[in-house]
Design an enzyme around this catalytic site. Structure first.
Site, PDB file in Angstrom:
ATOM      1  N   SER A   1       0.751  -1.323  -0.380  1.00 59.55           N
ATOM      2  CA  SER A   1      -0.198   0.218   0.069  1.00 59.55           C
ATOM      3  C   SER A   1       0.645   1.015  -0.086  1.00 59.55           C
ATOM      4  O   SER A   1       2.145   1.410   0.925  1.00 59.55           O
ATOM      5  CB  SER A   1      -0.992  -0.137   1.393  1.00 59.55           C
ATOM      6  OG  SER A   1      -1.542   1.506   1.608  1.00 59.55           O
TER       7      SER A   1
ATOM      8  N   TYR B   1      -1.379  -0.841  10.338  1.00 62.82           N
ATOM      9  CA  TYR B   1      -1.346  -1.287   8.371  1.00 62.82           C
ATOM     10  C   TYR B   1      -0.176  -0.686   8.015  1.00 62.82           C
ATOM     11  O   TYR B   1       0.475  -1.309   7.139  1.00 62.82           O
ATOM     12  CB  TYR B   1      -2.452  -0.890   8.079  1.00 62.82           C
ATOM     13  CG  TYR B   1      -3.039  -1.244   6.730  1.00 62.82           C
ATOM     14  CD1 TYR B   1      -3.710  -2.268   6.578  1.00 62.82           C
ATOM     15  CD2 TYR B   1      -2.672  -0.163   6.202  1.00 62.82           C
ATOM     16  CE1 TYR B   1      -3.929  -1.988   5.494  1.00 62.82           C
ATOM     17  CE2 TYR B   1      -2.809   0.548   4.446  1.00 62.82           C
ATOM     18  CZ  TYR B   1      -3.526  -1.422   4.297  1.00 62.82           C
ATOM     19  OH  TYR B   1      -4.184  -1.236   2.663  1.00 62.82           O
TER      20      TYR B   1
HETATM   21  N1  LIG Z   1      -9.095  -0.376  -1.212  1.00 64.82           N
HETATM   22  C1  LIG Z   1      -7.955  -0.212  -0.771  1.00 64.82           C
HETATM   23  O1  LIG Z   1      -7.978   1.487  -0.960  1.00 64.82           O
HETATM   24  C2  LIG Z   1      -6.476   0.035  -0.671  1.00 64.82           C
HETATM   25  C3  LIG Z   1      -5.207   0.644  -1.104  1.00 64.82           C
HETATM   26  C4  LIG Z   1      -3.461   0.225  -0.557  1.00 64.82           C
HETATM   27  C5  LIG Z   1      -3.813  -1.112  -0.499  1.00 64.82           C
HETATM   28  N2  LIG Z   1      -4.643  -2.673  -0.109  1.00 64.82           N
HETATM   29  C6  LIG Z   1      -4.004  -3.843  -0.454  1.00 64.82           C
HETATM   30  O2  LIG Z   1      -5.126  -4.349  -1.554  1.00 64.82           O
HETATM   31  C7  LIG Z   1      -5.368  -5.984  -0.844  1.00 64.82           C
HETATM   32  C8  LIG Z   1      -6.440  -5.870  -1.381  1.00 64.82           C
HETATM   33  O3  LIG Z   1      -7.635  -5.326  -0.460  1.00 64.82           O
HETATM   34  P1  LIG Z   1      -9.345  -4.918  -1.376  1.00 64.82           P
HETATM   35  O4  LIG Z   1      -8.995  -4.004  -1.281  1.00 64.82           O
HETATM   36  O5  LIG Z   1      -9.129  -5.412  -2.013  1.00 64.82           O
HETATM   37  O6  LIG Z   1      -9.965  -5.799   0.892  1.00 64.82           O
HETATM   38  P2  LIG Z   1     -11.071  -6.648   0.032  1.00 64.82           P
HETATM   39  O7  LIG Z   1     -11.093  -6.640   1.588  1.00 64.82           O
HETATM   40  O8  LIG Z   1     -12.161  -5.937  -0.605  1.00 64.82           O
HETATM   41  O9  LIG Z   1     -10.428  -7.978   0.025  1.00 64.82           O
HETATM   42  C9  LIG Z   1      -9.624  -9.237   0.820  1.00 64.82           C
HETATM   43  C10 LIG Z   1     -10.405 -10.098   0.105  1.00 64.82           C
HETATM   44  O10 LIG Z   1      -9.099 -10.574   1.604  1.00 64.82           O
HETATM   45  C11 LIG Z   1      -9.578 -12.163   2.258  1.00 64.82           C
HETATM   46  N3  LIG Z   1      -9.527 -11.748   3.175  1.00 64.82           N
HETATM   47  C12 LIG Z   1      -9.252 -11.252   4.876  1.00 64.82           C
HETATM   48  N4  LIG Z   1      -8.070 -11.795   4.902  1.00 64.82           N
HETATM   49  C13 LIG Z   1      -7.869 -12.763   5.035  1.00 64.82           C
HETATM   50  C14 LIG Z   1      -7.013 -14.045   5.763  1.00 64.82           C
HETATM   51  N5  LIG Z   1      -6.699 -13.723   7.180  1.00 64.82           N
HETATM   52  N6  LIG Z   1      -7.025 -15.015   4.627  1.00 64.82           N
HETATM   53  C15 LIG Z   1      -7.226 -14.877   3.469  1.00 64.82           C
HETATM   54  N7  LIG Z   1      -8.056 -14.145   2.858  1.00 64.82           N
HETATM   55  C16 LIG Z   1      -8.723 -12.860   3.139  1.00 64.82           C
HETATM   56  C17 LIG Z   1     -11.026 -11.148   2.331  1.00 64.82           C
HETATM   57  O11 LIG Z   1     -11.855 -12.496   2.651  1.00 64.82           O
HETATM   58  C18 LIG Z   1     -11.381 -10.481   1.059  1.00 64.82           C
HETATM   59  O12 LIG Z   1     -11.785 -11.351   0.287  1.00 64.82           O
HETATM   60  C19 LIG Z   1      -4.819  -6.181   0.246  1.00 64.82           C
HETATM   61  O13 LIG Z   1      -4.175  -6.474   0.615  1.00 64.82           O
HETATM   62  C20 LIG Z   1      -4.564  -4.123   0.888  1.00 64.82           C
HETATM   63  O14 LIG Z   1      -4.339  -4.051   2.326  1.00 64.82           O
HETATM   64  C21 LIG Z   1      -6.211  -2.019  -0.323  1.00 64.82           C
END
Ligand SMILES: NC(=O)c1ccc[n+]([C@@H]2O[C@H](COP(=O)([O-])OP(=O)(O)OC[C@H]3O[C@@H](n4cnc5c(N)ncnc54)[C@H](O)[C@@H]3O)[C@@H](O)[C@H]2O)c1
Length: 258
Positions: free
Chosen positions: A147, A160
């Site tokens: 991130s 985080y």
């Molecule tokens: N959405 C944002 O704004 C954003 C920004 C920067 C980084 N990220 C990173 O991108 C990645 C995806 O984020 P997202 O926004 O798509 O999240 P999301 O919550 O929409 O999807 C995450 C998925 O991961 C699964 N998950 C969560 N914990 C888990 C675990 N312990 N074991 C296995 N599966 C697990 C959830 O069931 C879900 O399907 C993450 O690493 C997040 O930190 C997201």
């Protein structure tokens, strides 16, 4: 991955075997669609069986395996099952993540442990399980979804951000350790992206107004689309092996970290 040639007729991902953690929803689901669309077999490793199965039903070449990335034993069984089914592994995408926005002084060690378990330990677990399989294959690609919080910090997301900064440092170290095995390890850093996680975060009023301010400060004034992050992951899933240990932001120019 023995021959990710960009000159062949088939897409370099065609016929490869990939695992995407947290692949059931959000950015992970876009990555699953992108890799499977290019002809890879994709194991969706996720905590949420219903969402993972629903995506596997929809996407040709994808299948679901349930595991918590924070639990080495459960993840080990899932990785074993996925690799047996695909007859090996070429690409690991460490995408699973979670956040809970709150000022650090208002958090407690239990929340830190949960955040560290998913966002940092989960990456260590999956990488440790995958490396021997990639070596067996003669090489491979690891892509970590970190991130921009890990590059420039973020209020309300201190633990985080520490995990994501740790993931970036881990990426560089593992890139050094595995280069001789023809494995590349790179990092994609999304900015705010339109996913279920962001919607969950925005349920908190203060977090919602911070996110809105971040979007206003983004040069193109919008959130990233999950597909845009998936494109960067697909790039690192087939890069030439001299491109390793690198970090790429997908944030509409919000951050331009050197
Ligand atoms: N959405 C944002 O704004 C954003 C920004 C920067 C980084 N990220 C990173 O991108 C990645 C995806 O984020 P997202 O926004 O798509 O999240 P999301 O919550 O929409 O999807 C995450 C998925 O991961 C699964 N998950 C969560 N914990 C888990 C675990 N312990 N074991 C296995 N599966 C697990 C959830 O069931 C879900 O399907 C993450 O690493 C997040 O930190 C997201």
């Amino acid at each position: 991955m023995n021959n990710p040639s960009p000159n062949g007729r088939e897409h370099p991902l065609h016929g490869t075997a990939a695992i995407v953690t947290g692949g059931a929803k959000g950015i992970g689901a876009a990555i699953v669609r992108r890799l499977a669309g290019a002809g890879a077999s994709v194991g969706i490793v996720d905590l949420d069986p219903a969402a993972a199965e629903a995506l596997a039903d929809e996407v040709t070449g994808a299948f679901a395996v349930v595991a918590d990335v924070a639990d080495y034993t459960s993840l080990g069984q899932a990785v074993d099952a996925a690799c047996r089914r695909m007859n090996g592994l070429d690409v690991l995408v460490n995408n699973a993540g979670w956040d809970h926005v709150r000022r650090f002084v208002d958090t407690d060690p239990r929340l830190w442990d949960t955040l560290i378990g998913i966002n940092l330990r989960g990456v260590l677990n999956a990488t440790h399980l995958a490396i021997p399989r990639l070596i067996e294959r003669g090489g491979g690609r690891i892509v970590n979804v970190a991130s921009d919080a890990g590059r420039v910090g973020s209020s309300g997301e201190a633990v985080y951000a520490a995990c994501k900064g740790g993931t970036i440092a881990f990426t560089k170290s593992i890139a050094r350790e595995t280069a001789r095995h023809h494995i590349t390890v790179n990092c994609v850093c999304p900015g705010p992206t339109d996913t279920p996680l962001l919607k969950e975060i925005k349920q908190d009023e203060r977090a919602a107004s911070t996110m809105d301010a971040i979007v206003r400060a983004t040069p193109n004034h919008r959130l990233a689309r999950p597909e845009e992050v998936a494109e960067a992951v697909a790039f690192f899933s087939t890069v030439p092996e001299h491109i390793t240990g690198q970090t790429l932001s997908v944030s509409g120019g919000l951050t331009m970290a050197g």
